[in-house]
Design an enzyme around this catalytic site. Structure first.
Site, PDB file in Angstrom:
ATOM      1  N   GLU A   9       0.865  -1.192   0.000  1.00  0.00           N
ATOM      2  CA  GLU A   9       0.000   0.000   0.000  1.00  0.00           C
ATOM      3  C   GLU A   9       0.892   1.228   0.000  1.00  0.00           C
ATOM      4  O   GLU A   9       0.988   1.968   0.982  1.00  0.00           O
ATOM      5  CB  GLU A   9      -0.935   0.019   1.228  1.00  0.00           C
ATOM      6  CG  GLU A   9      -1.952   1.172   1.170  1.00  0.00           C
ATOM      7  CD  GLU A   9      -2.784   1.315   2.434  1.00  0.00           C
ATOM      8  OE1 GLU A   9      -3.305   0.306   2.930  1.00  0.00           O
ATOM      9  OE2 GLU A   9      -2.901   2.456   2.922  1.00  0.00           O
ATOM     10  N   PHE A  40      -3.735  20.582   4.525  1.00  0.00           N
ATOM     11  CA  PHE A  40      -2.615  20.342   5.446  1.00  0.00           C
ATOM     12  C   PHE A  40      -1.342  19.958   4.690  1.00  0.00           C
ATOM     13  O   PHE A  40      -0.307  20.618   4.825  1.00  0.00           O
ATOM     14  CB  PHE A  40      -2.987  19.245   6.446  1.00  0.00           C
ATOM     15  CG  PHE A  40      -1.806  18.777   7.261  1.00  0.00           C
ATOM     16  CD1 PHE A  40      -1.177  19.634   8.158  1.00  0.00           C
ATOM     17  CD2 PHE A  40      -1.305  17.492   7.100  1.00  0.00           C
ATOM     18  CE1 PHE A  40      -0.075  19.209   8.888  1.00  0.00           C
ATOM     19  CE2 PHE A  40      -0.200  17.061   7.830  1.00  0.00           C
ATOM     20  CZ  PHE A  40       0.418  17.925   8.725  1.00  0.00           C
ATOM     21  N   HIS A 182      -8.968   1.615  -0.724  1.00  0.00           N
ATOM     22  CA  HIS A 182      -8.107   2.440   0.124  1.00  0.00           C
ATOM     23  C   HIS A 182      -8.920   3.580   0.743  1.00  0.00           C
ATOM     24  O   HIS A 182      -9.851   4.082   0.124  1.00  0.00           O
ATOM     25  CB  HIS A 182      -6.957   3.004  -0.722  1.00  0.00           C
ATOM     26  CG  HIS A 182      -5.981   3.800   0.074  1.00  0.00           C
ATOM     27  ND1 HIS A 182      -6.199   5.124   0.409  1.00  0.00           N
ATOM     28  CD2 HIS A 182      -4.804   3.440   0.628  1.00  0.00           C
ATOM     29  CE1 HIS A 182      -5.168   5.541   1.140  1.00  0.00           C
ATOM     30  NE2 HIS A 182      -4.316   4.548   1.285  1.00  0.00           N
ATOM     31  N   ASP A 308       2.551   1.653   3.914  1.00  0.00           N
ATOM     32  CA  ASP A 308       1.849   2.926   3.776  1.00  0.00           C
ATOM     33  C   ASP A 308       2.840   4.081   3.602  1.00  0.00           C
ATOM     34  O   ASP A 308       2.639   5.171   4.125  1.00  0.00           O
ATOM     35  CB  ASP A 308       0.907   3.206   4.949  1.00  0.00           C
ATOM     36  CG  ASP A 308      -0.322   4.005   4.522  1.00  0.00           C
ATOM     37  OD1 ASP A 308      -0.403   4.369   3.338  1.00  0.00           O
ATOM     38  OD2 ASP A 308      -1.172   4.268   5.367  1.00  0.00           O
TER      39      ASP A 308
END
Ligand code: 1DF
Ligand code: MN
Length: 347
Positions: A9, A40, A182, A308
């Site tokens: 991922e 952000f 996801h 990740d």
């Protein structure tokens, strides 16, 4: 027995797509979750968000150095969330094509280090144009060698249980490539109480949104219609494995009561689909009790490694997973074997 570590991922973003995000942020476009998350990452001058944005756009030297430093042999790349989901259909199509071409080039440059999931303009399906999304998926898989397709969760509030998306799911089943479901930020109808408290992102809101999405896919009967469709979810299943008995119990009760028109009888229990059609990556969940629990209640042959990157680039979390109480054969399956079969990897 030795093994490679395949991470499944691992996010990237073409600079052109990040530039469109900047324009949308400036113009106040996209949903509230997009404004929160990407406001952000693209607005902050702090060290971590700037490093994340820099790493997202790199499919070369820096990424490979980071992989080497953490002991990652291979990344399965995917367009970061929300990907193309926030665009109008024409922009989404252009960006999906560009994304797939960029990823394919990285795979050609470093075939031992990268494979990639396809990006498609899912919203084509909402505008009577599912054929276009299917055509891009076919091009990505057949011509570019991609090993799955990324679904960055809801598409402007629509979920994959919506039958307008089903031609794309059917194509994934026929092409025998998994759909990676996801997280995305919660849609505008569910964002506010999470956002008010700072809980809309990876801390919890992603799991609320994506776990619900997976459950919607199951209860709508997608897997009765497409029994060989394979889904991958990260974060150890977005909490659903902990809920198996309660979901099964109340699903049966609600079907029997006829309380909700949307909740129809299924061929199997919800937990059966979670064990038959879904695989679970450990992205962001380098936690022995959680990993062993999901192996126990779902199946050891369903739980595979993911990092990740670059959001959770914490090399020590690889060491945590190296120390799982698994023998050499099971460890090889966890890091390499399951991913190799799931994505039909050839390197
Ligand atoms: C974050 C986490 C962002 C994950 C992501 O994509 C993401 C984050 C925008 O920490 O803000 O993929 N994640 O999967 O946990
Ligand atoms: Mn992720």
């Amino acid at each position: 027995m030795s093994h490679r570590r395949i991470a499944t991922e691992e996010a990237f973003a073409p600079p052109e797509l990040l530039q469109l995000y900047r324009t949308m942020l400036h113009d106040g476009e996209g949903d509230k979750g997009f404004q929160s998350l990407w406001g952000f990452y693209l607005g902050s001058t702090a060290e971590r968000p700037r490093a994340v944005v820099r790493r997202l756009a790199d499919l070369g030297a820096e990424r490979i150095a980071d992989m080497d430093a953490a002991g990652i042999d291979h990344q399965v790349l995917a367009l970061t969330a929300p990907g193309t989901n926030v665009f109008d259909p024409a922009t989404a199509r252009t960006m999906a094509t560009l994304t797939n071409d960029m990823a394919a080039q990285a795979v050609r440059d470093h075939p031992d280090r990268f494979t990639a999931l396809a990006a498609v303009a899912w919203q084509d399906a909402l505008h009577d144009n599912a054929d276009a999304a299917v055509a891009e998926l076919e091009r990505a898989v057949r011509r570019l060698g991609m090993c799955g397709v990324i679904a960055n969760s809801h598409v402007q509030g629509a979920y994959l249980d919506d039958q307008r998306f089903w031609p794309v799911l059917e194509a994934a089943e026929l092409l025998d490539v998994p759909v990676y479901l996801h997280p995305n930020t919660p849609n505008d109808r569910m964002l506010d109480p999470l956002h008010d408290a700072g809980l809309d992102g990876a801390i919890y809101g992603f799991a609320v949104e994506t776990g619900m999405h997976l459950l919607r896919i199951i209860t709508s009967g997608v897997f009765d219609r497409f029994p060989r469709l394979r889904l991958v979810v990260g974060h150890l299943g977005e909490a659903l494995p902990f809920w198996l008995p309660r979901i099964d119990h109340f699903h049966a009760a609600q079907v029997a009561s006829g309380r909700y028109p949307a909740m129809k009888a299924l061929q199997l229990r919800p937990s059966d689909y979670l064990r038959r059609n879904v695989w679970y990556a450990t992205s962001g969940m380098a936690w022995q009790p959680g990993i062993m629990f999901v192996r126990d209640v779902i199946g050891a042959d369903r739980v595979l490694y993911a990092m990740d990157y670059p959001y959770q680039y914490v090399p020590d979390e690889v060491r945590v997973q190296d120390e799982l109480p698994l023998d050499a054969v099971a460890m090889r399956e966890f890091y390499e074997g399951i991913a190799t079969r799931l994505f039909h990897l050839t390197v």
